[in-house]
Design a protein around this motif. Structure first.
Motif, PDB file in Angstrom:
ATOM      1  N   PRO A   1     -17.585  35.480  12.344  1.00  0.00           N
ATOM      2  CA  PRO A   1     -17.654  34.038  12.604  1.00  0.00           C
ATOM      3  C   PRO A   1     -16.496  33.506  13.444  1.00  0.00           C
ATOM      4  CG  PRO A   1     -18.265  34.493  10.337  1.00  0.00           C
ATOM      5  CD  PRO A   1     -17.803  35.795  10.917  1.00  0.00           C
ATOM      6  N   ASP A   2     -15.277  34.047  13.255  1.00  0.00           N
ATOM      7  CA  ASP A   2     -14.145  33.590  14.056  1.00  0.00           C
ATOM      8  C   ASP A   2     -14.393  33.825  15.542  1.00  0.00           C
ATOM      9  OD1 ASP A   2     -12.776  32.737  11.851  1.00  0.00           O
ATOM     10  OD2 ASP A   2     -11.491  34.495  11.692  1.00  0.00           O
ATOM     11  N   LEU A   3     -14.906  35.009  15.877  1.00  0.00           N
ATOM     12  CA  LEU A   3     -15.159  35.317  17.285  1.00  0.00           C
ATOM     13  C   LEU A   3     -16.343  34.523  17.818  1.00  0.00           C
ATOM     14  CD1 LEU A   3     -14.577  39.190  17.327  1.00  0.00           C
ATOM     15  CD2 LEU A   3     -13.009  37.352  17.982  1.00  0.00           C
ATOM     16  N   GLU A   4     -17.349  34.302  16.992  1.00  0.00           N
ATOM     17  CA  GLU A   4     -18.490  33.489  17.425  1.00  0.00           C
ATOM     18  C   GLU A   4     -18.023  32.088  17.807  1.00  0.00           C
ATOM     19  OE1 GLU A   4     -21.503  33.513  14.392  1.00  0.00           O
ATOM     20  OE2 GLU A   4     -22.685  35.000  15.484  1.00  0.00           O
ATOM     21  N   ARG A   5     -17.171  31.490  16.986  1.00  0.00           N
ATOM     22  CA  ARG A   5     -16.711  30.129  17.271  1.00  0.00           C
ATOM     23  C   ARG A   5     -15.778  30.094  18.477  1.00  0.00           C
ATOM     24  NH1 ARG A   5     -15.927  29.861  11.021  1.00  0.00           N
ATOM     25  NH2 ARG A   5     -17.990  29.174  10.353  1.00  0.00           N
ATOM     26  N   LEU A   6     -14.954  31.129  18.646  1.00  0.00           N
ATOM     27  CA  LEU A   6     -14.087  31.175  19.815  1.00  0.00           C
ATOM     28  C   LEU A   6     -14.909  31.329  21.095  1.00  0.00           C
ATOM     29  CD1 LEU A   6     -11.094  33.316  18.537  1.00  0.00           C
ATOM     30  CD2 LEU A   6     -10.999  30.958  19.338  1.00  0.00           C
TER      31      LEU A   6
ATOM     32  N   THR B   1     -32.213  35.001 -10.705  1.00  0.00           N
ATOM     33  CA  THR B   1     -30.892  35.527 -10.339  1.00  0.00           C
ATOM     34  C   THR B   1     -30.245  34.821  -9.154  1.00  0.00           C
ATOM     35  OG1 THR B   1     -31.837  37.154  -8.807  1.00  0.00           O
ATOM     36  CG2 THR B   1     -31.615  37.810 -11.128  1.00  0.00           C
ATOM     37  N   ALA B   2     -31.033  34.055  -8.375  1.00  0.00           N
ATOM     38  CA  ALA B   2     -30.540  33.402  -7.153  1.00  0.00           C
ATOM     39  C   ALA B   2     -30.136  34.410  -6.089  1.00  0.00           C
ATOM     40  CB  ALA B   2     -29.385  32.456  -7.453  1.00  0.00           C
ATOM     41  N   MET B   3     -30.681  35.626  -6.162  1.00  0.00           N
ATOM     42  CA  MET B   3     -30.410  36.589  -5.098  1.00  0.00           C
ATOM     43  C   MET B   3     -31.144  36.178  -3.825  1.00  0.00           C
ATOM     44  SD  MET B   3     -32.715  39.978  -5.953  1.00  0.00           S
ATOM     45  CE  MET B   3     -32.212  40.147  -7.666  1.00  0.00           C
ATOM     46  N   ARG B   4     -30.726  36.731  -2.704  1.00  0.00           N
ATOM     47  CA  ARG B   4     -31.329  36.392  -1.422  1.00  0.00           C
ATOM     48  C   ARG B   4     -32.647  37.146  -1.244  1.00  0.00           C
ATOM     49  NH1 ARG B   4     -25.692  37.462   0.044  1.00  0.00           N
ATOM     50  NH2 ARG B   4     -24.627  35.459   0.322  1.00  0.00           N
ATOM     51  N   PRO B   5     -33.578  36.602  -0.460  1.00  0.00           N
ATOM     52  CA  PRO B   5     -34.859  37.293  -0.238  1.00  0.00           C
ATOM     53  C   PRO B   5     -34.682  38.714   0.283  1.00  0.00           C
ATOM     54  CG  PRO B   5     -35.004  35.053   0.563  1.00  0.00           C
ATOM     55  CD  PRO B   5     -33.566  35.264   0.178  1.00  0.00           C
ATOM     56  N   GLY B   6     -33.739  38.904   1.208  1.00  0.00           N
ATOM     57  CA  GLY B   6     -33.513  40.250   1.732  1.00  0.00           C
ATOM     58  C   GLY B   6     -33.025  41.212   0.674  1.00  0.00           C
TER      59      GLY B   6
ATOM     60  N   PRO C   1     -26.175  45.158  -3.988  1.00  0.00           N
ATOM     61  CA  PRO C   1     -26.955  45.486  -2.785  1.00  0.00           C
ATOM     62  C   PRO C   1     -26.215  46.464  -1.883  1.00  0.00           C
ATOM     63  CG  PRO C   1     -26.960  43.114  -3.186  1.00  0.00           C
ATOM     64  CD  PRO C   1     -25.961  43.704  -4.125  1.00  0.00           C
ATOM     65  N   GLY C   2     -26.921  47.529  -1.470  1.00  0.00           N
ATOM     66  CA  GLY C   2     -26.339  48.519  -0.566  1.00  0.00           C
ATOM     67  C   GLY C   2     -25.154  49.236  -1.154  1.00  0.00           C
ATOM     68  N   ARG C   3     -25.238  49.583  -2.446  1.00  0.00           N
ATOM     69  CA  ARG C   3     -24.072  50.156  -3.145  1.00  0.00           C
ATOM     70  C   ARG C   3     -23.557  51.421  -2.479  1.00  0.00           C
ATOM     71  NH1 ARG C   3     -22.927  53.330  -7.977  1.00  0.00           N
ATOM     72  NH2 ARG C   3     -25.116  53.918  -8.212  1.00  0.00           N
ATOM     73  N   GLY C   4     -24.432  52.187  -1.867  1.00  0.00           N
ATOM     74  CA  GLY C   4     -24.006  53.441  -1.257  1.00  0.00           C
ATOM     75  C   GLY C   4     -23.525  53.313   0.174  1.00  0.00           C
ATOM     76  N   GLU C   5     -23.603  52.118   0.751  1.00  0.00           N
ATOM     77  CA  GLU C   5     -23.256  51.950   2.164  1.00  0.00           C
ATOM     78  C   GLU C   5     -21.755  51.809   2.382  1.00  0.00           C
ATOM     79  OE1 GLU C   5     -25.732  52.398   4.157  1.00  0.00           O
ATOM     80  OE2 GLU C   5     -27.154  52.406   2.484  1.00  0.00           O
TER      81      GLU C   5
ATOM     82  N   THR D   1     -22.355  38.813   3.303  1.00  0.00           N
ATOM     83  CA  THR D   1     -20.941  38.442   3.388  1.00  0.00           C
ATOM     84  C   THR D   1     -20.012  39.629   3.124  1.00  0.00           C
ATOM     85  OG1 THR D   1     -21.061  37.702   1.081  1.00  0.00           O
ATOM     86  CG2 THR D   1     -21.361  36.032   2.783  1.00  0.00           C
ATOM     87  N   ALA D   2     -20.482  40.849   3.413  1.00  0.00           N
ATOM     88  CA  ALA D   2     -19.655  42.034   3.176  1.00  0.00           C
ATOM     89  C   ALA D   2     -18.407  42.037   4.052  1.00  0.00           C
ATOM     90  CB  ALA D   2     -20.475  43.303   3.428  1.00  0.00           C
ATOM     91  N   TYR D   3     -18.452  41.320   5.211  1.00  0.00           N
ATOM     92  CA  TYR D   3     -17.295  41.294   6.101  1.00  0.00           C
ATOM     93  C   TYR D   3     -16.079  40.657   5.429  1.00  0.00           C
ATOM     94  CZ  TYR D   3     -18.445  36.349   6.945  1.00  0.00           C
ATOM     95  OH  TYR D   3     -18.695  35.006   6.800  1.00  0.00           O
ATOM     96  N   ARG D   4     -16.312  39.923   4.346  1.00  0.00           N
ATOM     97  CA  ARG D   4     -15.188  39.341   3.609  1.00  0.00           C
ATOM     98  C   ARG D   4     -14.561  40.338   2.645  1.00  0.00           C
ATOM     99  NH1 ARG D   4     -18.044  33.573   1.958  1.00  0.00           N
ATOM    100  NH2 ARG D   4     -18.142  32.679   4.066  1.00  0.00           N
TER     101      ARG D   4
END
Length: 274
Positions: A85-90, A216-221, A243-247, A255-258
């Motif tokens: 997001p930082d680079l997108e806004r810049l 659970t309020a999980m996301r559709p994906g 989600p994606g525990r093995g990745e 929001t894994a980038y956080r």
């Protein structure tokens, strides 16, 4: 800070031995005065050029490019492949700063920033469906905030001054009700009756997926890609879905980038559906 650093003064292109020794003397003087600042540059020659003659960066475009380069390593791409997001806004800010790229940094003031803000409010873009869209009020405020960050960063590099930054602060963030920029209103909550009406018309599997989202309020994906491997069942009364525990160490999610693990609790009702 107790860490060892290796600084190389050559070979650097056409640098002679005499120039390398002269550069070492200049660099050492700077290091004695500002050790952490000197070590923040990629190489000693850049440190000498920027700190002895900081006005090498004199235009708004050069300041934007340098700031983007500095934060790039700390802004990894998101799992979906989109930039941080930082680079997108810049990048978005760069579009609206284009008319001022060749302006001296000291010549960019409140009037110019106000013009950038006004241009963002009036801007229209098309996602391909023929309906022109506008930037939101909060989105514009976030992009404009990077101007202040850039000028703050420039103060430490002796590119900008505190007085210049304070002049830019005269341009206040857009306020609700005082601008034509839109606000994304909160969507009304779905009632339980509406939800049950939908699930009655869905297939069994789709209805169960919707019920998991409801509980659970999980996301559709996340409900679509759920695997047994991703569910930790150490606690019988409450399983944990990562989600994606093995990745990666934090899974693979929006929001894994956080660098935060996303753990979705699955209590008895959710377990029954699964």
């Amino acid at each position: 800070d107790g860490k060892r650093s290796t600084i190389s003064f050559g070979p650097v292109g056409d640098q002679t031995e005499g120039k390398a020794y002269a550069a070492f003397g200049q660099w050492l003087d700077l290091f004695n005065q500002h050790p952490h600042k000197v070590l923040s540059f990629k190489n000693p020659y850049e440190a000498i050029a920027q700190m002895i003659n900081p006005r090498d960066i004199v235009t708004v475009g050069e300041l934007l490019d340098k700031y983007t380069e500095i934060i790039g390593p700390h802004a990894p791409a998101r799992p979906c492949g989109r930039p941080h997001p930082d680079l997108e806004r810049l990048n978005r800010l760069g579009v609206f700063l284009e008319p001022y790229r060749q302006w001296p940094v000291g010549g960019f003031g409140a009037d110019e920033l106000y013009a950038v803000q006004k241009a963002m409010v009036e801007y229209r873009y098309d996602r391909g469906d023929g309906n022109p869209l506008t930037y939101t009020r909060s989105g514009i405020n976030k992009v404009i905030s990077y101007i202040y960050r850039m000028w703050q960063w420039g103060i430490g590099r002796e590119i900008t001054t505190e007085a210049q930054k304070q002049l830019l602060k005269e341009v206040r963030p857009l306020r609700m009700g005082q601008t034509t920029a839109k606000d994304n209103l909160r969507r009304p909550l779905v009632t339980e009756g509406e939800f049950e009406e939908v699930t009655r018309h869905a297939t069994t599997v789709v209805a169960d997926m919707l019920r998991l989202i409801w509980l659970t309020a999980m996301r559709p994906g996340e409900v679509c890609r759920m695997r047994p491997f991703d569910i930790l069942r150490d606690e019988p009364e409450c399983w944990l879905y990562i989600p994606g525990r093995g990745e990666s160490s934090v899974g693979d999610h929006k929001t894994a980038y956080r660098q935060r693990v996303r753990a979705i609790p699955l209590t008895s009702r959710a377990q029954d559906i699964l």
